[in-house]
Write an enzyme that holds these catalytic residues in place. Structure first.
Site, PDB file in Angstrom:
ATOM      1  N   ASP A 394       0.856  -1.179   0.000  1.00  0.00           N
ATOM      2  CA  ASP A 394       0.000   0.000   0.000  1.00  0.00           C
ATOM      3  C   ASP A 394       0.895   1.232   0.000  1.00  0.00           C
ATOM      4  O   ASP A 394       1.836   1.321   0.795  1.00  0.00           O
ATOM      5  CB  ASP A 394      -0.894   0.000   1.244  1.00  0.00           C
ATOM      6  CG  ASP A 394      -1.724   1.275   1.355  1.00  0.00           C
ATOM      7  OD1 ASP A 394      -2.617   1.450   0.520  1.00  0.00           O
ATOM      8  OD2 ASP A 394      -1.476   2.075   2.278  1.00  0.00           O
ATOM      9  N   ASP A 396       1.140   5.203   0.639  1.00  0.00           N
ATOM     10  CA  ASP A 396       0.448   6.296   1.326  1.00  0.00           C
ATOM     11  C   ASP A 396       1.240   7.585   1.104  1.00  0.00           C
ATOM     12  O   ASP A 396       2.003   8.025   1.961  1.00  0.00           O
ATOM     13  CB  ASP A 396       0.334   5.970   2.819  1.00  0.00           C
ATOM     14  CG  ASP A 396      -0.536   6.960   3.567  1.00  0.00           C
ATOM     15  OD1 ASP A 396      -0.803   8.046   3.031  1.00  0.00           O
ATOM     16  OD2 ASP A 396      -0.938   6.656   4.696  1.00  0.00           O
ATOM     17  N   GLU A 398       1.302  11.358   0.839  1.00  0.00           N
ATOM     18  CA  GLU A 398       0.519  12.522   1.258  1.00  0.00           C
ATOM     19  C   GLU A 398       1.300  13.809   0.964  1.00  0.00           C
ATOM     20  O   GLU A 398       2.058  14.261   1.809  1.00  0.00           O
ATOM     21  CB  GLU A 398       0.173  12.403   2.738  1.00  0.00           C
ATOM     22  CG  GLU A 398      -0.623  11.128   3.056  1.00  0.00           C
ATOM     23  CD  GLU A 398      -1.046  11.016   4.507  1.00  0.00           C
ATOM     24  OE1 GLU A 398      -1.120  12.052   5.214  1.00  0.00           O
ATOM     25  OE2 GLU A 398      -1.299   9.893   4.955  1.00  0.00           O
ATOM     26  N   TYR A 466     -11.584  11.555   6.571  1.00  0.00           N
ATOM     27  CA  TYR A 466     -11.525  12.010   7.960  1.00  0.00           C
ATOM     28  C   TYR A 466     -10.471  13.105   8.032  1.00  0.00           C
ATOM     29  O   TYR A 466      -9.810  13.414   7.037  1.00  0.00           O
ATOM     30  CB  TYR A 466     -11.207  10.855   8.917  1.00  0.00           C
ATOM     31  CG  TYR A 466     -10.124   9.904   8.454  1.00  0.00           C
ATOM     32  CD1 TYR A 466      -8.791  10.307   8.412  1.00  0.00           C
ATOM     33  CD2 TYR A 466     -10.428   8.625   8.030  1.00  0.00           C
ATOM     34  CE1 TYR A 466      -7.790   9.456   7.977  1.00  0.00           C
ATOM     35  CE2 TYR A 466      -9.439   7.758   7.594  1.00  0.00           C
ATOM     36  CZ  TYR A 466      -8.124   8.176   7.566  1.00  0.00           C
ATOM     37  OH  TYR A 466      -7.130   7.328   7.127  1.00  0.00           O
TER      38      TYR A 466
END
Length: 624
Positions: A394, A396, A398, A466
């Site tokens: 995965d 991630d 950002e 979120y």
């Protein structure tokens, strides 16, 4: 995933060698530096007439093994140095070694003593060890240019492959396997039984009944023979079988994904371990785990925390299966606990997540050479010591071509190019996913990168719906950090789950490749007098680990929900104001996700839940 992610530890640990010495390891790199870069082959020293070299396979964990060579001086004069040479068949190799420098040329391997263990006195012996992969046994052994004269292993062939297992007596929870025997020139000792590629048992006969399975679930089995000196032969053909019973209602999430993040740093102050997934009941209700995080440094995937990942020793009471780690076993830490978890809950798939809020700084360099990045990630995830633990990777980042902790200007195509290279390298047999922004505002982060193009290579996106609002705006206005839908007075248009999902769909990302994100924590302010959202504040509310953030398991009793807005809950207690999801709001969000045709849901992260896993249960029930 969450902006409260702590700064990672440096990853330094001390690992004892078999000789009693110690070596320092900085993450994975020092453990598996390319063997060709180690000390080169020197000219063989003079052979001692009575010196021998023998090989022993110390242990085997299915995807790899630990080997040991022992040099014994049975003569009357000291041996001043030693060099051992041997052949391995193609597909068998050494991945890391200790107490010797090891090099290779083709299938020929050479080990030479270090500065401190070259002298072997008459009657004495010295050993070195290594981790390797592949089923082959060493042949053509030479010690200091002469025959090894070892009678234990060199020259002994590994066993043949057993027959492909046949299945019978299949029930909701068990299946019986039987197979034809393997052959070996010196005899077969036992068989390893492999389920979904991981060893689950070792038996002496040619039958095995696997119990404790899940109804209506697919399993794949194979077997592998071991001879009297513990050499493993090739794996048999595989057979697939589905247990009886079951049905969508009995499986975690039905046909939907229920994925949770497990953090490596949780084993420290939070005292949260893989075993907690079992004791909470969550393991039976999830489908996937993202292990967070591996680091991204200099454009490559690297170890995040070597101690937590694969070195921490677990006592019997902390361990998933109730068996304590030993000091010399090949793999410990979270990786070994995840291996044990998968043996007990074979429906669970585990992905290794790289990056996160703190560690996304290496992605821009990775985007400059996607193929090199993909190769580095593959080499790390598929390291033979733990390759069976992971079912994919995965990413991630950002955020691509936008700002997170730092800002990236790699361009709109960077994520697509990176995704394509990683999927090409990992192949169809591995999952490749990504955690992505949920900024659905006009000209926001979703618009900054080609998420639709990248989706062609990713199996799904974890959409981080979120952290839309929080006490980084320390004066307010108060707002739910995970609103499902827009509402009157929302501080920023486009900052809702519905806006993010709608924008991704409109760009061409298939709904089934989108997972809705749930935070197992709340965000809050203090100095708030207004109960409803939109109030002013004086700063961040106090939290256990960080101001402005607190676990659900704490908030449910210290500041119970007093209202709901936009599909999520909020709470006003004293002068503190919090927003968080409850089992009830999660149920509503799961209904919405199903109506949108989404692939399921994911959450950050396990340790925020109650000891009986009530939030995981709410996701599982809601996805049925």
């Amino acid at each position: 995933m969450s902006t409260d992610t702590p700064q990672r530890r440096s990853g330094f640990s001390w690992i004892p060698t078999r000789s009693g010495r110690s070596k320092v390891v900085a993450g994975l790199t020092a453990l598996v530096v390319p063997l060709a870069a180690m000390v080169g082959l020197a000219s063989p020293a003079s052979a001692a007439a009575s010196a021998t070299a023998t090989y022993t396979k110390k242990s085997d964990w299915g995807s790899g093994f630990e080997g040991q060579w022992t040099v014994k001086n049975a003569g009357t004069t000291a041996l001043s140095s030693w060099t051992i040479e041997w052949d391995y068949p193609t597909g068998t190799r050494v991945s890391s070694a200790w107490d010797a420098s090891v090099t290779s040329s083709g299938t020929r391997w050479t080990a030479k003593n270090l500065s401190w263990n070259g002298t072997v006195a008459p009657g004495a012996s010295v050993s070195f060890g290594f981790n390797g992969s592949g089923p082959g046994a060493p042949t053509g052994c030479k010690l200091n240019g002469a025959s090894c004269d070892g009678s234990t292993v060199p020259g002994d062939n590994p066993p043949s492959a057993p027959g492909t297992p046949a299945t019978s007596d299949v029930t909701n929870t068990s299946v019986k396997l039987s197979w034809s025997a393997a052959t070996d020139d010196k005899g077969v000792k036992n068989y390893d039984v492999l389920r979904n590629g991981a060893k689950i048992a070792t038996v002496t006969g040619t039958t095995y009944t696997n119990t404790g399975l899940t109804a209506g679930t697919d399993y794949t089995y194979a077997v592998q023979a071991r001879d009297t000196i513990d050499q493993l032969g090739p794996v048999s053909g595989s057979v697939s079988v589905r247990t009886t019973g079951g049905g969508g209602g009995e499986q975690p999430g039905g046909d939907k994904i229920n994925l949770g993040y497990f953090t490596n740093w949780g084993v420290y102050g939070r005292n949260y371990h893989v075993k907690n997934l079992v004791t909470s009941g969550s393991a039976a209700k999830i489908t996937h785990i993202n292990y967070a995080f591996g680091n991204v440094q200099n454009g490559r995937c690297t170890i995040g925390d070597s101690y937590a990942d694969y070195d921490k020793a677990y006592t019997a009471d902390q361990s998933v299966d109730g068996v304590a780690d030993t000091w010399d076993q090949p793999l410990r830490g979270n990786f070994n606990q995840l291996r044990k978890l998968k043996a007990e809950y074979p429906h669970i798939k585990v992905l290794w997540s790289f990056g996160g809020w703190t560690w996304s700084g290496g992605f821009p360099q990775a985007a400059q050479n996607p193929a090199a990045f993909a190769q580095s990630c593959y080499d790390l995830v598929e390291d033979p010591r733990w390759a069976d633990v992971f079912d994919g990777i995965d990413l991630d980042w950002e955020y691509p071509n936008a700002c997170g902790l730092t800002c990236d200007t790699s361009g709109p195509a960077a994520l697509k190019n990176l995704a394509s290279a990683v999927k090409t390298k990992f192949g169809a047999g591995n999952l490749v996913t990504a955690a992505i922004t949920a900024d659905g505002s006009a000209g926001g982060k979703i618009d900054a990168a080609d998420y639709a193009g990248a989706a062609q290579s990713f199996d799904w996106y974890n959409v981080m719906t979120y952290d839309f609002f929080g006490a980084w705006a320390n004066k307010g206005p108060t707002a739910p950090h995970s609103p499902l839908t827009p509402y009157t007075g929302i501080p920023q248009e486009g900052f809702t789950s519905a806006d993010a999902i709608a924008k991704l769909k409109a760009k061409g990302v298939p709904a089934k490749k989108l997972l809705l994100g749930i935070g197992f924590y709340g965000r809050g302010w203090t100095g708030v007098t207004q109960s409803a959202p939109g109030g002013t504040a004086t700063g961040a509310a106090p939290g256990t680990y960080e101001a402005g953030i607190e676990d659900y398991k704490v908030l449910k009793s210290t500041c119970p929900a007093t209202g709901t807005i936009a599909g999520t809950a909020y709470a006003h207690c004293g002068t503190n104001w919090w927003s968080y999801d409850t089992p009830a709001t999660i149920g509503s969000k799961m209904t919405w996700a199903k109506n949108q045709g989404l692939g399921g849901a994911f959450f950050w992260e396990f340790s925020g839940d109650t000891t009986n896993g009530e939030l995981v249960s709410a996701i599982n029930s809601g996805l049925q």
